[in-house]
Design a protein around this motif. Sequence first.
Motif, short mmCIF file in Angstrom:
data_model
loop_
_atom_site.label_atom_id
_atom_site.label_comp_id
_atom_site.label_asym_id
_atom_site.label_seq_id
_atom_site.Cartn_x
_atom_site.Cartn_y
_atom_site.Cartn_z
N GLU A 1 0.77 -1.19 0.00
CA GLU A 1 0.05 -0.03 -0.01
C GLU A 1 0.80 1.06 0.03
O GLU A 1 1.96 1.05 0.57
CB GLU A 1 -0.92 0.15 1.47
N ASP B 1 0.92 5.48 0.81
CA ASP B 1 0.03 6.66 1.39
C ASP B 1 0.88 7.89 0.78
O ASP B 1 2.08 7.92 1.16
CB ASP B 1 0.30 6.72 2.90
N CYS C 1 0.47 -3.30 -6.15
CA CYS C 1 -0.10 -2.05 -5.33
C CYS C 1 -1.64 -2.46 -5.22
O CYS C 1 -2.10 -2.43 -6.19
CB CYS C 1 -0.06 -0.57 -5.91
N LYS D 1 -3.49 -0.41 -2.42
CA LYS D 1 -4.16 0.36 -2.09
C LYS D 1 -3.26 1.67 -2.19
O LYS D 1 -2.16 1.66 -1.90
CB LYS D 1 -4.46 0.11 -0.29
N THR E 1 -3.41 5.75 -0.95
CA THR E 1 -4.15 7.00 -0.23
C THR E 1 -3.57 8.02 -0.88
O THR E 1 -2.19 8.29 -0.48
CB THR E 1 -4.17 6.62 1.18
N ALA F 1 0.97 -5.08 2.50
CA ALA F 1 -0.39 -5.15 2.60
C ALA F 1 -0.68 -6.30 3.54
O ALA F 1 -0.13 -7.15 3.46
CB ALA F 1 -0.96 -5.24 1.24
#
Length: 119
Positions: free
Chosen positions: A57, A59, A94, A96, A98, A117
Amino acid sequence: MEKQVITGKCPSKSNSYKIVTVRGHAQLAKTPALRKYEKDFFMQCGLRGRDITGLFEIDLRVFYENNRPDLDNCLKIILDCLQQCKAIRNDRQCVKITAQKFVSKTDPRIEFTITEAMT
């Protein structure tokens, strides 16, 4: 993993390629701005060579010089840069994203953290 900061203006995917003709055939070529950003990203990325192979993930915080650019136009560029500098094995891992958009007139940059993840 620790937060990564890449300074500089992240180019838009939609404006980073131009059509060139090679031997009578049209092809897409990277613009000089994209090539420069990729080189700068490579030099600044602290995850270079980490080769993350599992699902992850990201961010992401994108700091633009003004509010005009669309946030989604930089996502593919960033994932491609991570793959090119071998921070990640493949951007299809990938699961997720954000992402947040900010304005910093004097310090355009991206800040991101990649985490494994939970499956």
